[in-house]
Design an enzyme around this catalytic site. Structure first.
Site, PDB file in Angstrom:
ATOM      1  N   HIS A  50      44.463  41.798  41.961  1.00 47.36           N
ATOM      2  CA  HIS A  50      43.827  40.507  42.655  1.00 47.36           C
ATOM      3  C   HIS A  50      43.220  41.050  44.033  1.00 47.36           C
ATOM      4  CE1 HIS A  50      44.982  38.013  39.517  1.00 47.36           C
ATOM      5  NE2 HIS A  50      46.164  37.679  39.894  1.00 47.36           N
ATOM      6  N   HIS A  60      49.695  44.112  39.349  1.00 44.93           N
ATOM      7  CA  HIS A  60      49.090  42.823  39.082  1.00 44.93           C
ATOM      8  C   HIS A  60      48.355  42.222  40.419  1.00 44.93           C
ATOM      9  CE1 HIS A  60      48.300  38.804  36.779  1.00 44.93           C
ATOM     10  NE2 HIS A  60      48.533  38.348  38.060  1.00 44.93           N
ATOM     11  N   GLU A  61      49.333  42.037  41.305  1.00 42.64           N
ATOM     12  CA  GLU A  61      48.828  41.530  42.677  1.00 42.64           C
ATOM     13  C   GLU A  61      47.882  42.394  43.479  1.00 42.64           C
ATOM     14  OE1 GLU A  61      49.301  38.447  43.496  1.00 42.64           O
ATOM     15  OE2 GLU A  61      50.671  37.864  41.923  1.00 42.64           O
TER      16      GLU A  61
END
Length: 235
Positions: free
Chosen positions: A32, A28-29
């Site tokens: 980003h 998820h990170e």
């Protein structure tokens, strides 16, 4: 199934979703950071954060202590990795691109959930019997049991992370998705609220349910995650 005097199966069933949440939160990170990089900001790349190396992302509390504690308490398991840094001043179109950077994380979780569901349904659908009372395996194979369990939990935790992060409360991604809607004084108020982000989130997650015996965040997560799980997995 696994069994011993130490009840290894229960330990494994507790640790499994924790490990999956940590892994999914790292992806998820990275999503980003990768999106920010594609939109003109190399901050995450320069910091060495566009990698799947867990050592670069794990937060001692958010990635390890928090999910283990929540798992042992028997509730929903959340985890977060160190936020991937980015500088919105480097983005080509800051207002639009901030939204794209924010939504990249939940989109990554959705893609992981879809991939897990495809493998589960194509690879193990024939050995899963669905009845009105629930679903069960048509085999006693430990290998099949753990494969199905890993894939099912992988789909579930990614849908949960996606729905959780889309809640429009700072510092979650959902708050950044709606931020372009604010103008003038409303935008200034929004930035002030962000400075109290963590207390607000903790009150919403724990304070309101404990004090008023209502859990709107839990209701949303259970309903949204359950509905999406039914669509993707179907059992």
């Amino acid at each position: 199934m696994l069994s011993s005097g130490f009840n290894l199966e229960n330990i494994a069933l507790t640790l499994l979703p924790i490990a999956l949440v940590i892994f999914s939160a790292i992806l998820h990170e990275v999503a980003h950071g990768y999106m920010a990089y594609r939109l003109g900001d190399p901050t995450a790349k320069n910091a060495g954060r566009l990698t799947l190396n867990p050592a670069k992302h794990l937060d001692p509390f958010g990635s390890i202590i928090l999910p283990i504690a929540m798992g042992l308490l028997g509730g929903p398991i959340f985890s977060y990795a160190k936020p991937v840094p980015y500088d919105p001043r480097n983005l080509r179109k800051p207002v639009r691109d901030e939204v794209l950077v924010a939504i990249a994380g939940p989109a990554c979780n959705l893609l992981q959930a879809i991939a897990g569901a495809i493998v589960l349904r194509v690879g193990f659908g024939p050995v899963i019997q669905t009845t009105p009372a629930g679903a069960y395996l048509l085999t006693d194979s430990d290998a099949v049991f753990w494969s199905v369990r890993v894939l099912y939990d992988y789909v579930y935790v990614n849908l949960m992370l996606m729905c959780f992060n889309l809640i429009p409360l700072p510092p979650l991604d959902g708050s950044k998705v709606i931020s372009p809607l604010f103008r003038g004084q409303a935008r200034m108020t929004y930035y002030k609220v962000q400075s109290y982000a963590m207390p607000i989130l903790l009150i919403a997650l724990y304070g309101i349910p404990m004090l008023f015996n209502v859990d709107p965040v839990g209701w949303f997560l259970d309903g949204a995650t359950g509905a999406l799980l039914d669509v993707l997995v179907g059992f």
